[in-house]
Design a protein around this motif. Sequence first.
Motif, mmCIF file in Angstrom:
data_model
loop_
_atom_site.group_PDB
_atom_site.id
_atom_site.type_symbol
_atom_site.label_atom_id
_atom_site.label_comp_id
_atom_site.label_asym_id
_atom_site.label_seq_id
_atom_site.Cartn_x
_atom_site.Cartn_y
_atom_site.Cartn_z
ATOM 1 N N ARG A 13 0.825 -1.221 0.000
ATOM 2 C CA ARG A 13 0.000 0.000 0.000
ATOM 3 C C ARG A 13 0.859 1.270 0.000
ATOM 4 N NH1 ARG A 13 -5.227 0.358 0.949
ATOM 5 N NH2 ARG A 13 -5.338 -1.711 1.869
ATOM 6 N N TRP A 16 2.319 2.949 -3.466
ATOM 7 C CA TRP A 16 1.468 3.573 -4.487
ATOM 8 C C TRP A 16 1.456 5.100 -4.370
ATOM 9 C CZ3 TRP A 16 -1.370 0.985 -8.268
ATOM 10 C CH2 TRP A 16 -1.369 -0.400 -8.179
ATOM 11 N N SER A 17 1.782 5.768 -5.464
ATOM 12 C CA SER A 17 1.629 7.224 -5.521
ATOM 13 C C SER A 17 0.234 7.528 -6.069
ATOM 14 C CB SER A 17 2.691 7.832 -6.443
ATOM 15 O OG SER A 17 2.413 7.480 -7.797
ATOM 16 N N GLU A 18 -0.174 8.759 -5.970
ATOM 17 C CA GLU A 18 -1.478 9.157 -6.522
ATOM 18 C C GLU A 18 -1.520 8.922 -8.035
ATOM 19 O OE1 GLU A 18 -4.251 9.878 -4.834
ATOM 20 O OE2 GLU A 18 -3.026 9.410 -3.084
ATOM 21 N N GLU A 19 -0.412 9.180 -8.697
ATOM 22 C CA GLU A 19 -0.329 8.980 -10.146
ATOM 23 C C GLU A 19 -0.545 7.507 -10.510
ATOM 24 O OE1 GLU A 19 3.123 9.159 -13.588
ATOM 25 O OE2 GLU A 19 3.331 10.428 -11.818
ATOM 26 N N HIS A 20 0.049 6.622 -9.737
ATOM 27 C CA HIS A 20 -0.091 5.192 -10.010
ATOM 28 C C HIS A 20 -1.496 4.689 -9.683
ATOM 29 C CE1 HIS A 20 4.432 5.340 -9.642
ATOM 30 N NE2 HIS A 20 4.184 5.019 -10.893
ATOM 31 N N LYS A 21 -2.086 5.226 -8.637
ATOM 32 C CA LYS A 21 -3.475 4.885 -8.313
ATOM 33 C C LYS A 21 -4.402 5.336 -9.442
ATOM 34 C CE LYS A 21 -2.939 5.318 -3.313
ATOM 35 N NZ LYS A 21 -3.315 6.113 -2.132
ATOM 36 N N ALA A 22 -4.122 6.508 -9.991
ATOM 37 C CA ALA A 22 -4.937 7.028 -11.091
ATOM 38 C C ALA A 22 -4.819 6.135 -12.324
ATOM 39 C CB ALA A 22 -4.526 8.460 -11.424
ATOM 40 N N GLU A 25 -6.943 3.118 -11.752
ATOM 41 C CA GLU A 25 -8.353 3.492 -11.909
ATOM 42 C C GLU A 25 -8.732 3.605 -13.387
ATOM 43 O OE1 GLU A 25 -10.932 3.660 -9.756
ATOM 44 O OE2 GLU A 25 -9.435 2.789 -8.427
#
Length: 98
Positions: A13, A16-22, A25
């Motif tokens: 967990r 994960w960066s926000e970019e990778h989460k995006a 998604e």
Amino acid sequence: ILEWQEYYIEQTRHLWSEEHKALLEELVRPVPKMFRDAARQKIAAKIGELALKEQATEMSEDLIIRGYILATPRRDHKFLIKTLQKKNIDLAPYRELL
């Protein structure tokens, strides 16, 4: 299987960066809403499994793409290919997985 999925997700967990989460998604967007959470968990778990096996210190686009390919049926790869082409990501490293 679900316990292993939760294990891999929990263990990675923090990678994960926000970019990778995006990106994740974006890749699960075509999955019908009713099944999207289960698909996201399955794919994230496979990505986490790869990250742990490779002792990654951070998530990468490459791990996400390989994990997605390994976690999904071939019929779902068509959308992945379109998305990667739209983002100008070279498909060559993934040809043998696809």
